[in-house]
Write an enzyme that holds these catalytic residues in place. Structure first.
Site, PDB file in Angstrom:
ATOM      1  N   ASP A 191      34.509  36.376  33.209  1.00 22.06           N
ATOM      2  CA  ASP A 191      35.218  36.085  34.464  1.00 22.06           C
ATOM      3  C   ASP A 191      34.984  37.209  35.463  1.00 22.06           C
ATOM      4  O   ASP A 191      35.895  37.991  35.768  1.00 22.06           O
ATOM      5  CB  ASP A 191      36.711  35.895  34.184  1.00 22.06           C
ATOM      6  N   HIS A 213      36.483  33.056  38.496  1.00 24.25           N
ATOM      7  CA  HIS A 213      37.264  31.850  38.726  1.00 24.25           C
ATOM      8  C   HIS A 213      37.741  31.733  40.171  1.00 24.25           C
ATOM      9  O   HIS A 213      38.148  30.651  40.606  1.00 24.25           O
ATOM     10  CB  HIS A 213      38.448  31.759  37.747  1.00 24.25           C
ATOM     11  N   GLY A 272      47.486  34.675  42.596  1.00 25.41           N
ATOM     12  CA  GLY A 272      47.195  35.340  43.856  1.00 25.41           C
ATOM     13  C   GLY A 272      46.693  36.756  43.679  1.00 25.41           C
ATOM     14  O   GLY A 272      46.133  37.345  44.592  1.00 25.41           O
ATOM     15  N   SER A 284      44.535  37.423  41.269  1.00 22.05           N
ATOM     16  CA  SER A 284      43.249  37.249  40.600  1.00 22.05           C
ATOM     17  C   SER A 284      42.135  38.042  41.257  1.00 22.05           C
ATOM     18  O   SER A 284      42.018  38.084  42.480  1.00 22.05           O
ATOM     19  CB  SER A 284      42.859  35.763  40.596  1.00 22.05           C
ATOM     20  N   GLY A 285      41.285  38.648  40.423  1.00 26.32           N
ATOM     21  CA  GLY A 285      40.141  39.405  40.927  1.00 26.32           C
ATOM     22  C   GLY A 285      40.480  40.806  41.363  1.00 26.32           C
ATOM     23  O   GLY A 285      39.584  41.626  41.589  1.00 26.32           O
TER      24      GLY A 285
END
Length: 510
Positions: free
Chosen positions: A352, A305, A446, A448-449
């Site tokens: 994801d 995403h 923020g 994310s990943g």
């Protein structure tokens, strides 16, 4: 990252006004000791870019994502959502779409099958990637390319169990590799097939010391010449017992260590240099957008995403070795290419995961190091305390942090996370939950990943990638992460495909 005020140090705030854009991730239903809450990367100060539509001098592809208006569909970037109904309706809508599409496909297949007498199903066969081409299951990993995209000869090697036992797939069946006749050329070949550019070493363990499901379907490989080949091309000898009584384990990368971290420094939630040397900051148009993890000198793992709809690699930079945004001296690298899972959809919750290939390899120095990927079949039990880290918001709907923050969170079982009062069946086999049901500590916008990292026998492994959640640090709403053990096959196949492009000597048939 969200952490209770009683444990958090006052976060530094960015001056720019920022707007966060919410997003979710898709499909498939079911499968640490510091401060409390963690946030991911911000959407950046994109408010001022809302006027860029009126500026013809700025091309659309160079503009960062903007906050949606009430009439605009919600876009990617922030997977943390405030409304449970948003998630459920998103998943429901996706399932309805799938159901309708499946019915239409079924009708077409039945019509064609009846009218032409032709079966168009891949049932019992191997599908060549996302194409409609199917080949016999026994053709998978038989040493001869049958798929136009060569997918049938990818993913034929894996490392299994806690000890990284080497397994080779041959004609659709996985076999454990015995130690006899093993040599370093085979070791290098195996690492190349896993997508690594190097080979470190091999070890041999007693067959009886590894997991029971790895003790059957044994094979020995024989390769006399000094040539890099695919392991399924080597001469094989099926066995019921290894003659040596030993099986082969493999190491392709020195990873999961923190050589420059002073473990005597404790307390606080602001990360110290070298504490998370695999953590990276992904910048889109010079703004921190997401986190990521170093898994090889050339590859960064992050969330789909974060990059969906923004795959133009020239607009991204990867910043490594920093604990503060942006400090001089940190390495900044260009991105060569970006790939995300083909089944990822922005309105879903599954798949994801994405990879970034760097334009040039990283130099590891203690402050920049890779984290280990887990092995196939490796399990991480409920209650295991792991770490999350990132530059995300320190409160829901807040701004991202200038400094890298971290927190410990325990893993939560899928059964617990799928309870009616928690996520009520939304957690699939591609996801893993971590956090506190009472709330207070969590990843946030923020982050994310970024990594969900767990230490196992002094080796750090990447167990999850920050994916989504309902709010930040809310009661009964722990963080949800992409389960890396579920993603291993996809990760290694992407790396292997790229490695094969750079290894023209590697054979794909007899």
């Amino acid at each position: 990252m969200v952490i209770p005020e009683s444990q958090a140090e006052a976060p530094e705030q960015l001056d720019d006004s920022k707007i966060e854009v919410v997003s979710v991730t898709e499909e498939d239903l079911p499968t640490v000791e510091t401060p409390n809450t963690l946030n991911v990367s911000p959407l950046g100060s994109f408010v001022t870019d809302l006027q860029s539509d009126k500026d013809p001098s700025k091309s659309a592809e160079t503009q960062p994502p903007v906050a949606p208006s009430p009439t605009m569909p919600i876009t990617k970037v922030q997977p943390f959502i405030n409304d449970r109904k948003t998630v459920q309706s998103s998943v429901l809508a996706h399932r309805i779409e799938l159901l309708i599409a499946s019915c239409l496909i079924l009708v077409i297949i039945l019509a064609l099958s009846i009218g032409l007498g032709v079966g168009l199903s891949c049932v019992g066969k191997f599908r060549c990637g996302s194409s409609s081409q199917c080949v016999s299951a026994s053709a998978q990993c038989d040493g001869v390319v049958h798929c136009d995209n060569q997918d049938d000869e990818l993913g034929c090697v894996r490392l299994s169990g806690r000890s990284s036992v080497l397994q080779v797939q041959r004609k659709g069946e996985w076999t454990t590799v015995c130690a006899e006749d093993w040599n370093n050329w085979l070791g290098l070949s195996a690492c190349k097939q896993l997508g690594y550019s190097r080979y470190v070493e091999s070890f041999f363990l007693p067959l009886t010391s590894v997991e029971q499901d790895l003790q059957t379907n044994l094979v020995s490989l024989n390769l006399s010449q000094s040539e890099i080949v695919k392991l399924q091309n080597a001469v094989t000898h099926s066995k019921s017992q290894c003659s040596s009584g030993m099986v082969t384990t493999l190491k392709c990368l020195d990873c999961g260590s923190r050589p420059q971290y002073n473990t005597r420094v404790v307390g606080g939630n602001i990360s110290k240099p070298g504490q998370f040397p695999w953590q990276v900051s992904l910048h889109f148009n010079s703004e921190h957008l997401c986190g990521g993890s170093i898994i090889t000198p050339s590859w960064i793992l992050t969330a789909a995403h974060c990059v969906y709809g923004f795959e133009n690699s020239s607009l991204w930079t990867v910043h490594v070795g920093l604990t503060e945004q942006l400090i001089h001296g940190a390495q900044s690298l260009a991105v060569k290419s970006i790939v995300y899972h083909a089944r990822y959809r922005p309105k879903g919750l599954d798949y994801d995961i994405a990879l970034m290939k760097l334009a040039r390899p990283l130099a590891f120095n203690g402050y920049v190091e890779p984290i280990c990927l887990p092995n196939y079949g490796e399990e991480f039990t409920e209650g295991t305390v792991c770490w999350i880290s990132g530059w995300g918001a320190t409160e829901e709907d807040g701004e991202t942090s200038v400094v890298l923050r971290s927190a410990t969170v325990p893993l939560i079982s899928t059964k617990t996370c799928n309870q009616p009062e928690v996520y009520k069946g939304l957690i699939s086999s591609w996801m893993i939950c971590a956090g506190y049901l009472e709330g207070g500590i969590d990843s946030c916008q923020g982050d994310s990943g970024g990594p969900l990292a767990c230490e196992d026998s002094s080796v750090w492994k990447l167990v999850g990638a920050t994916s989504w959640g309902m709010g930040c640090a809310m009661r009964n709403k722990p963080g949800v992460y992409t389960r890396i053990t579920k993603s291993l096959s996809w990760i290694h196949q992407q790396m292997e495909r790229e490695e094969a492009r750079n290894s023209p000597t590697q054979r794909t048939d007899h």
